[in-house]
Design an enzyme around this catalytic site. Structure first.
Site, short mmCIF file in Angstrom:
data_model
loop_
_atom_site.label_atom_id
_atom_site.label_comp_id
_atom_site.label_asym_id
_atom_site.label_seq_id
_atom_site.Cartn_x
_atom_site.Cartn_y
_atom_site.Cartn_z
N THR A 6 0.85 -1.19 0.00
CA THR A 6 0.00 0.00 0.00
C THR A 6 0.88 1.24 0.00
O THR A 6 1.94 1.25 0.65
CB THR A 6 -0.95 0.01 1.22
N HIS A 40 2.34 -11.61 14.18
CA HIS A 40 3.42 -12.19 14.98
C HIS A 40 3.12 -13.65 15.37
O HIS A 40 4.00 -14.34 15.90
CB HIS A 40 3.63 -11.35 16.25
#
Length: 402
Positions: free
Chosen positions: A313, A365
């Site tokens: 993006t 994560h």
């Protein structure tokens, strides 16, 4: 009389309902076959609904209505003849002259109007107010002691400008995007790591080759091809970043489908560049241009936005210096590009001014550890700062001619 019932077609797998965003015709209009008659929102895209036959249309749903796939949204009377010319506007009926209401006599104004009495003036000073802030009820508009006692200091007096507001229902696409973004924040262990990139080597390459590249291929040599190919290389080096969670399993891919975020008229669209690992600079720039045009013109399809293993993006086109992009589910990572600013930088022991871009990698994560995330972003940085060797095989002219 031959009447066709037009039903909502399925815009894609797993989509069960759409929302009528805009009717492009009015009830009773004559429509031609294949003429766009409505824009419908699904939770993935905005699509045009074309007339299946010619005839007089009768609408069976209102704008903003959520209708199930297969439901009837309008009737088309195919036996109706096409009207010749336009309809003449009917003149509005003349109304009788209304008698003017008697005008209220203006309040008599004198030297006392708006003037505070001595007692009132003292109270207003203590309140930090002026006599002009309140309307006097005394003779000829004088501000009395009672007026001053009852006056309440304003916490921000409205000005003379407009203070209107508008309430508008969010489109189905925008509501779905909102739900997905909130879900990402709640359901993933999202973390962001940052780095900076010296864009001078890419600036030098574009300055030398961009005119020939555009003349040969018909598209500009932008930054997206460098970033896309740098990400492809880094994804191959760190396959955990090119993976996603499915229940209790992790799915890893041996291909790189790169989603690119594009701002469209109905909100953010994320079309996919398929098998970016097989594309050259020309191939990437051509796909970026094609998908961006389709998204901005509202022609993008659900299939073109489905899938993707990684997203890029670019908030820099709007002036963003730094941000933490939100993961595009079910993917596990997203790279955020930002604006390019000339900054002092140490190069070979000397301080020089270089065009610098901050980049950010947000990642899940749960499956991507710090080693992989930081290593991935460093690999992207290395490729962008040494594109000739790492992205062009040492021969930029040949790489840009393909």
């Amino acid at each position: 009389m031959s009447v066709l019932e037009m039903k909502v077609p399925s815009p894609g797998e797993s989509i069960t309902e759409v929302e009528i965003a805009t009717w492009l015709v009015e009830d009773g209009d004559y429509v031609e076959k294949d003429q766009p008659i409505a824009e419908v929102d699904s939770d993935k895209a905005t699509l045009e609904l074309p007339a299946e036959e010619s005839g007089i249309i009768t609408l069976k749903a209102e704008e903003g209505d959520a209708v199930e796939v297969g439901a009837v949204v309008c009737h088309i009377d195919m036996s109706a003849a096409k009207p010749e010319g336009g309809e003449e506007k009917k003149e509005a009926p003349k109304t009788e002259d209304k008698k003017e209401a008697p005008k209220a006599e203006p309040t008599k104004e004198t030297y006392a109007t708006g003037t505070a009495s001595p007692a009132a003036k003292k109270i207003l000073v203590e309140k930090g107010m002026s006599a002009s802030d309140i309307k006097g009820t005394g003779k000829d508009g004088r501000v009395t002691k009672d007026d001053a006692v009852q006056a309440v200091p304003s916490m921000g007096t409205p000005g003379m400008g407009s203070r209107g507001s508008e309430r508008k229902k969010l489109s189905m696409l925008r509501r779905k995007v909102a739900e997905r973004l909130v879900a990402v924040k709640n359901e993933t262990a999202m973390l962001t790591t940052f780095n900076e990139v010296n864009m001078q080597p890419i600036f030098d390459l574009r300055k030398e080759y961009k005119e020939d590249f555009k003349a040969k291929h018909g598209v500009g040599l932008g930054f997206m091809s460098f970033f896309t190919l740098a990400c492809v290389r880094a994804l191959q080096m760190y396959p955990a970043v090119n993976s996603m969670i499915d229940g209790k399993e992790m799915i890893s891919y041996d291909f790189q489908d790169i989603s690119i975020a594009v701002s469209g008229p109905k909100g953010l669209m994320v079309p996919v560049i398929r098998n970016a690992e097989n594309l050259t600079f020309r191939g990437v720039e051509g796909e970026v241009k094609r998908l961006a045009i389709r998204a901005r013109e509202g022609q993008i399809t659900v299939d073109e936005m489905t899938g993707g293993t990684f997203t890029i993006t670019n908030g820099g086109v709007f002036g963003s210096m730094l941000s933490t992009p939100i993961i595009n589910p079910p993917q596990s990572a997203i790279l955020g590009m930002h604006n390019i600013v000339n900054r002092p930088m140490a190069v070979n022991g000397e301080v020089v001014i270089q065009p610098i871009m901050y980049v950010a990698l947000s990642y899940d994560h749960r499956i991507i550890d710090g080693k992989e995330s930081v290593g991935f972003l460093v690999a992207v940085k290395e490729a962008l700062e040494n594109p000739v060797e790492l992205l062009m095989g040492g021969n930029p002219k040949k790489a840009l001619e393909m």
